[in-house]
Structure formats: structure tokens, C-alpha cells
Enzyme design. Structure first.
Site, PDB file in Angstrom:
ATOM      1  N   HIS A 198     -59.424  74.680  16.098  1.00 45.77           N
ATOM      2  CA  HIS A 198     -59.016  75.254  17.381  1.00 45.77           C
ATOM      3  C   HIS A 198     -59.502  74.388  18.548  1.00 45.77           C
ATOM      4  CE1 HIS A 198     -57.292  78.606  15.381  1.00 45.77           C
ATOM      5  NE2 HIS A 198     -58.420  79.149  14.994  1.00 45.77           N
TER       6      HIS A 198
ATOM      7  N   LEU B 277     -45.769  71.490  37.534  1.00 43.55           N
ATOM      8  CA  LEU B 277     -45.530  72.142  36.233  1.00 43.55           C
ATOM      9  C   LEU B 277     -46.110  73.551  36.278  1.00 43.55           C
ATOM     10  CD1 LEU B 277     -44.855  71.800  33.066  1.00 43.55           C
ATOM     11  CD2 LEU B 277     -47.297  71.371  32.815  1.00 43.55           C
TER      12      LEU B 277
ATOM     13  N   ASP C 274     -49.019  75.714  15.940  1.00 42.94           N
ATOM     14  CA  ASP C 274     -49.489  76.208  14.644  1.00 42.94           C
ATOM     15  C   ASP C 274     -50.092  75.068  13.830  1.00 42.94           C
ATOM     16  OD1 ASP C 274     -49.995  78.100  12.740  1.00 42.94           O
ATOM     17  OD2 ASP C 274     -47.977  78.108  11.904  1.00 42.94           O
TER      18      ASP C 274
HETATM   19  C1  FPP Z   1     -52.444  78.503  15.280  1.00 46.11           C
HETATM   20  O1  FPP Z   1     -53.156  77.819  14.289  1.00 46.11           O
HETATM   21  C2  FPP Z   1     -53.152  78.490  16.532  1.00 46.11           C
HETATM   22  C3  FPP Z   1     -53.640  79.593  17.147  1.00 46.11           C
HETATM   23  C4  FPP Z   1     -53.543  80.946  16.609  1.00 46.11           C
HETATM   24  C5  FPP Z   1     -54.344  79.513  18.416  1.00 46.11           C
HETATM   25  C6  FPP Z   1     -53.899  78.461  19.366  1.00 46.11           C
HETATM   26  C7  FPP Z   1     -55.066  78.020  20.121  1.00 46.11           C
HETATM   27  C8  FPP Z   1     -55.316  76.762  20.515  1.00 46.11           C
HETATM   28  C9  FPP Z   1     -54.364  75.663  20.356  1.00 46.11           C
HETATM   29  C10 FPP Z   1     -56.600  76.379  21.112  1.00 46.11           C
HETATM   30  C11 FPP Z   1     -56.895  76.793  22.488  1.00 46.11           C
HETATM   31  C12 FPP Z   1     -55.751  77.044  23.381  1.00 46.11           C
HETATM   32  C13 FPP Z   1     -55.783  76.870  24.710  1.00 46.11           C
HETATM   33  C14 FPP Z   1     -54.630  77.242  25.532  1.00 46.11           C
HETATM   34  C15 FPP Z   1     -56.953  76.314  25.367  1.00 46.11           C
HETATM   35  P1  FPP Z   1     -53.593  78.631  13.025  1.00 46.11           P
HETATM   36  O2  FPP Z   1     -55.006  79.022  13.210  1.00 46.11           O
HETATM   37  O3  FPP Z   1     -52.659  79.748  12.765  1.00 46.11           O
HETATM   38  O4  FPP Z   1     -53.451  77.534  11.927  1.00 46.11           O
HETATM   39  P2  FPP Z   1     -53.096  77.739  10.389  1.00 46.11           P
HETATM   40  O5  FPP Z   1     -51.716  78.334  10.331  1.00 46.11           O
HETATM   41  O6  FPP Z   1     -53.128  76.358   9.858  1.00 46.11           O
HETATM   42  O7  FPP Z   1     -54.159  78.617   9.819  1.00 46.11           O
END
Ligand code: FPP
Length: 250
Positions: A38, A132, A21
């Protein structure tokens, strides 16, 4: 000296699960758009996979897209789905080289065809990896998973495959998407919030929880090792008392 050297290799969590997150807030704090957050988040995924292999973690489950994330603006959903395809195309060879087996949990049918196919191909190509198991939770939520399990169990009782009196906790576990995986020993959430957000609710019954303020794009190998070292300081009693555990050890 890396924190890796301080980790007790005999007490490494076999399964680490992470709620990644803070991509959006990381980007905002730098005046960038969420998509950049992202993309940097994907770089962290790579770093943490490598770090997990080094530490000899056997299962790493990443909450990459929740059922609730479908409520985000279409543009952001599209960015995340494209990013998944790009990440897989870029990383598959290295995953194979490093002995990483990819698996997915969640409502994969709901993903765009391109993303789904990229995932299935990568799962197939990496199936022989033994260092893994990297589990991507995509279009996943625990309540979705438990609802599906309840429906399947009910149908099997109805058609005589299952006897309702023989249903145990193990039966429930076998009907979950994680059926062949160990339960997470350590559950990490980055980004400062201290909730579970519908992630592995059944499986994490006895997981050690670790919350950090670090935004996911800043989470790296040392951050993972810090969490593992914290895990190693804890006593996991599984409902028992310390003296019982001491006796069992002897
Ligand atoms: C949360 O941050 C993250 C996500 C909803 C998506 C996770 C995706 C990635 C880490 C990138 C790609 C993943 C892979 C496996 C290649 P948020 O957008 O909720 O952040 P915020 O709470 O600060 O708005």
C-alpha cells in the site's frame, strides 16, 4: 522519447478513472507485507497524478477504498487510513503548487475522524487548483451511491420539491456524488482482474475500459500514457454507427 510525445493532445480523455488493484499481490511477490504494498501504491498515486497533469487530463478519479474494503482485517484498514493521512500531509503543498484540486466521493462520514479532517482540510486548501481535479473515492461504492440517490429523490418527490414525471437521466446524475464532474472517458483497472467492482456503474456507461496485468505499485507515467494511447485508437460511437460520426465531424 516518452510516450507522452505520442499522445494526440486534441484527443486526451478529459476524465480518467482508475481501479488501483494489486498492492497486496505486488508485496507478496516480493516477500513483503501488504502494508508495504500500500505504501508503494501511494508512491504510484503521486507519479500518476504528475503524469495526468503532463498529459492535460482534467479529472483523475482513484478508487482508494471501497465500501467492501471495510470487510478487510482491522489492521489493514488502519494502515490504509493512516496512509491517507500521511499522504495528504506530505503532498498538500505540492498539490497546491501543481494546481491540483482534491475532491472526495463516498461515505466520508464513515472514515476515522483523523482521516476525514485531513481530507476536508486538503479539499479546502486545494480548492483553487485548475490544472487537475483529483477525486479520491473513499468508502465508496456505486450501489451505496445509487441507493442514497434513490432515497433522496423519493423524499423530494414526497415533499413536492421534485415532480416524478420530470425525472430524467440528468436528474439521476445530479443526485450522485459526482454531480459536478464529467463522466469518465477512460476507466483503467490494474492488477489483472477484469471487473468493475461496484465503481462508477452509472457514470461509466460509455467509458472505454482498459485492463492491465500491471500491479498498481508498478503502474507509472508510461503505463498511464500506454492506456491513453490505447484509448485514442478506439472509436467511441455512443450507440451510433461510424458513418454518422463521420458526417457529424464534417
Ligand atoms: C488494492 O490493492 C488497493 C487498495 C484497496 C487500496 C488503494 C490504496 C492505495 C493505492 C494507497 C494509498 C492511496 C492514496 C490515495 C494515498 P489490494 O490490496 O486489493 O491488492 P490485492 O488485490 O493484490 O490484494
Amino acid at each position: 522519447m516518452s510516450l507522452l510525445d505520442k499522445i494526440n493532445k486534441k484527443k486526451v480523455p478529459q476524465h480518467v478513472a482508475i481501479i488501483m488493484d494489486g498492492n497486496g499481490r505486488w508485496a507478496k511477490s516480493k516477500g513483503l507485507d501488504r502494508a508495504k504494498g500500500h505504501r508503494e501504491g501511494a508512491v504510484s498515486v503521486r507519479k500518476v497524478v504528475e503524469a495526468a497533469i503532463e498529459a492535460k487530463v482534467k479529472y483523475l478519479t482513484l478508487y482508494a477504498f471501497s465500501t467492501e474494503n471495510w470487510l478487510r482485517p482491522t489492521e489493514e484498514i488502519d494502515t490504509l487510513m493512516e496512509l491517507m493521512v500521511y499522504f495528504i500531509a506530505k503532498e498538500t503543498d505540492d498539490l497546491i503548487k501543481n494546481g491540483v484540486r482534491l475532491q472526495c466521493i463516498g461515505d466520508i462520514q464513515r472514515l476515522p475522524e483523523k482521516t476525514r479532517n485531513a481530507l476536508y482540510n486538503c479539499v479546502e486548501q486545494t480548492s483553487l487548483g485548475t490544472n487537475l481535479t483529483l477525486v479520491l473515492a473513499l468508502s465508496y461504492s456505486s450501489r451505496w451511491e445509487l441507493t442514497n440517490a434513490a432515497k433522496t429523490i423519493a423524499a423530494e418527490v414526497k415533499n413536492g420539491v421534485l415532480d416524478e414525471n420530470s425525472i430524467t437521466e440528468e436528474t439521476i446524475s445530479k443526485y450522485l456524488t459526482t454531480k459536478d464532474m464529467p463522466e469518465p472517458d477512460l476507466l483503467i483497472r490494474t492488477g489483472g482482474d477484469t471487473r468493475i467492482s461496484n465503481f462508477l456503474l452509472w457514470q461509466a456507461a460509455y467509458s472505454e475500459l482498459y485492463f492491465t496485468d500491471i500491479f498498481w505499485p508498478d503502474f507509472d507515467a508510461e503505463s498511464l500514457y500506454t492506456a491513453i494511447l490505447d484509448f485514442q485508437k478506439r472509436e467511441r460511437r455512443f450507440g451510433k454507427i461510424s458513418e454518422q460520426l463521420e458526417k457529424e465531424k464534417q
